[in-house]
Design an enzyme around this catalytic site. Structure first.
Site, short mmCIF file in Angstrom:
data_model
loop_
_atom_site.label_atom_id
_atom_site.label_comp_id
_atom_site.label_asym_id
_atom_site.label_seq_id
_atom_site.Cartn_x
_atom_site.Cartn_y
_atom_site.Cartn_z
N HIS A 186 0.81 -1.22 0.00
CA HIS A 186 0.00 0.00 0.00
C HIS A 186 0.84 1.27 0.00
O HIS A 186 0.34 2.35 -0.31
CB HIS A 186 -0.98 0.00 1.19
CG HIS A 186 -0.35 0.27 2.52
ND1 HIS A 186 0.01 -0.73 3.40
CD2 HIS A 186 -0.02 1.44 3.15
CE1 HIS A 186 0.51 -0.19 4.50
NE2 HIS A 186 0.51 1.12 4.36
N ASP B 253 0.26 -7.59 1.40
CA ASP B 253 0.69 -6.20 1.56
C ASP B 253 2.22 -6.08 1.54
O ASP B 253 2.81 -5.36 2.34
CB ASP B 253 0.13 -5.60 2.85
CG ASP B 253 0.23 -4.06 2.86
OD1 ASP B 253 0.29 -3.47 1.78
OD2 ASP B 253 0.28 -3.48 3.96
N ASN C 256 5.41 4.81 9.10
CA ASN C 256 6.12 3.61 9.58
C ASN C 256 5.87 2.40 8.68
O ASN C 256 6.62 1.41 8.75
CB ASN C 256 5.67 3.24 10.99
CG ASN C 256 6.46 3.93 12.08
OD1 ASN C 256 5.93 4.72 12.86
ND2 ASN C 256 7.76 3.65 12.15
N SER C 257 4.82 2.44 7.89
CA SER C 257 4.44 1.29 7.08
C SER C 257 5.60 0.82 6.21
O SER C 257 6.23 1.61 5.51
CB SER C 257 3.25 1.64 6.18
OG SER C 257 2.10 1.84 6.94
#
Length: 464
Positions: free
Chosen positions: A110, A140, A212-213
């Site tokens: 994402h 993801d 942070n993803s």
């Protein structure tokens, strides 16, 4: 008697000693951060939003006014200078980490989804253009490549060995603040989230925020055990619950993306659900465990092997604790491999075998049902009135208990009652009349093109 000042001094000494002992028990993250920060990167993306991508639906006249729509199209056309008042770039930021010295970088799907340009910022200040090697929406995970060599890399660890309560550390770029370190503990393992059937998430209380993803989650040995992916929040910011993709799941995906650019995963063609305490009682189980087969795809590998109502207890030699544990187990099995499946069928443990096939690219829809009604409604039983339709026995009305308490709704198709298939309204009434008062039975219903078991407690006056 001790003087007041002496009592105070002794108390201060005791508190200081306790504080020093507590400090000795807490982990030190300084060395871990220094060693691993150079391999953590900041990722920024740019997406051009064209007039075609912007609001053609939103700007359409609600009355389908063709003249209005044509004027809007002309207004959104580019002028002779090549500019346009509605053209703009959408920017987003995330984190990632260097997977190999030759420039492969891991992040979240994402983070880079629909990006026209991806830029990687290294710890030494360099900014490099990145190419998308491949991306997997289901887990993801995305893999990027930059033109660089001799890059610092991280050591991969085993998420399976993590224990609840174990200290973990995250490094990333929350809100664009590069190389921010936050620490916490593992709160739970094997969390299943809506629409994330293929990932048994690691839940932590590590502070994770936007940006942070895609960043790494470390254990105290400095090994990457997870990829930070999601937070649970009612405000948009961190609220003490964050989720990471286990490295045991991620590494297989990364290697497939590196080799093929796409991910192939195992598939057996079943829809499963968790088993509640009431459903466990209806299946004569000692405790709720396993994955309950609610529906079997007619074209899948399990079509002639598994039945609705089977409980999958183990798959390929690994226990299945709940419904969320099954998809990643199946997905990691090589295509074409024959595996043993331990099931509970009608109260007896059995072992069957099936061949894992490749998951279709297009998601299979659950069995669709046609609801053309036939006449001849039947008298109410179990708190509902049912009728025969082309799709099966349909609930025409919910009139009382126990149907209302069970969660049965008008329009549901009753496929099974107490493990027995239902083919007619008359058959439903006959089976219902034979049920013992006080017994909990499983009811298989089809609703909104999917199937699900519900637990029904039979009341003394509910069978007529």
């Amino acid at each position: 008697m001790l003087m007041p000042w002496l009592r105070g001094a002794l108390l201060a000494c005791v508190l200081a000693a306790a504080g020093m002992a507590l400090a000795r028990d807490l982990p030190q993250f300084t060395g871990l951060v220094k060693q691993n920060s150079p391999a953590v990167v900041n990722i920024s993306t740019k997406q051009s939003i064209s007039p075609q991508k912007m609001l053609p639906d939103e700007l359409r006249s609600p009355e389908t006014d063709e003249l209005f729509d044509e004027l809007m199209k002309r207004f959104l056309e580019r002028d002779g200078s090549g500019g346009h008042p509605f053209d703009f770039d959408s920017n987003s930021r995330g984190s990632g980490f260097i997977y190999s010295q030759d420039g492969y970088i891991v992040t979240n799907h994402h983070v880079v989804k629909d990006a026209d340009a991806i830029t990687i910022k290294l710890s030494d200040g360099r900014e490099l253009a990145a190419q998308l090697v491949g991306s997997d929406e289901r887990t993801d995970i995305a893999l990027l490549k930059v033109a660089a060599t001799d890059l610092p890399v991280l050591r991969m660890g085993k998420s399976e060995t993590l224990e609840v309560g174990e200290w973990v550390l995250a490094i990333g770029s929350p809100f664009g603040f590069d190389h921010s370190a936050t620490a916490g503990i593992v709160s739970a393992k094997g969390r299943s989230l809506p629409n994330d059937n293929y990932v048994p998430f690691i839940q932590t209380d590590v502070a994770i925020n936007p940006g942070n993803s895609g960043g790494p989650l470390f254990n105290l040995a400095g090994e990457v055990v997870g990829i930070n992916s999601q937070i649970y929040s009612q405000s948009g910011g961190f609220m003490g619950v964050s989720f990471a993709i286990p490295m045991d799941v991620a590494q297989g995906v990364i290697e497939q993306l590196k080799s093929n650019g796409v991910v192939s995963r195992g598939w057996i063609g079943v829809y499963v659900q968790d088993i509640s305490a009431d459903l466990a009682e209806s299946f004569d189980m000692v405790k709720p465990e396993g994955a309950l087969v609610a529906q079997v795809m007619m074209t899948g590998p399990a079509a002639r092997v598994l039945n609705q109502g089977d409980v999958i207890l183990a798959f390929a030699g690994k226990p299945v604790a709940n419904a969320g544990a099954l998809p990643p187990l199946v997905g990691n099995i090589p295509i074409g491999e024959v595996v043993a499946v331990e099931i509970l069928r009608q109260g007896k443990r059995e072992t069957v075998t099936l061949t894992v096939s490749e998951q279709p690219q297009e998601a299979h829809k659950p069995l669709e049902t046609a609801l053309e009604q036939q006449p001849a409604p039947m008298a109410g039983t179990l708190g509902m009135q049912v009728i025969d339709t082309e799709a099966g026995v349909m609930v025409e009305a919910v009139m009382g208990e126990p149907a209302r308490r069970t969660g049965i709704a008008e329009g549901d198709i009753i496929a099974q009652l107490d493990g027995k298939p239902i083919t007619s309204a008359a058959e439903f009434k006959t089976i219902a009349a034979a049920l013992e008062a006080g017994k909990t039975v499983a009811v298989l219903v089809q609703r909104d093109n999917s199937a699900r078991f519900l637990a029904m407690k039979i009341e003394a006056n509910a069978r007529e």
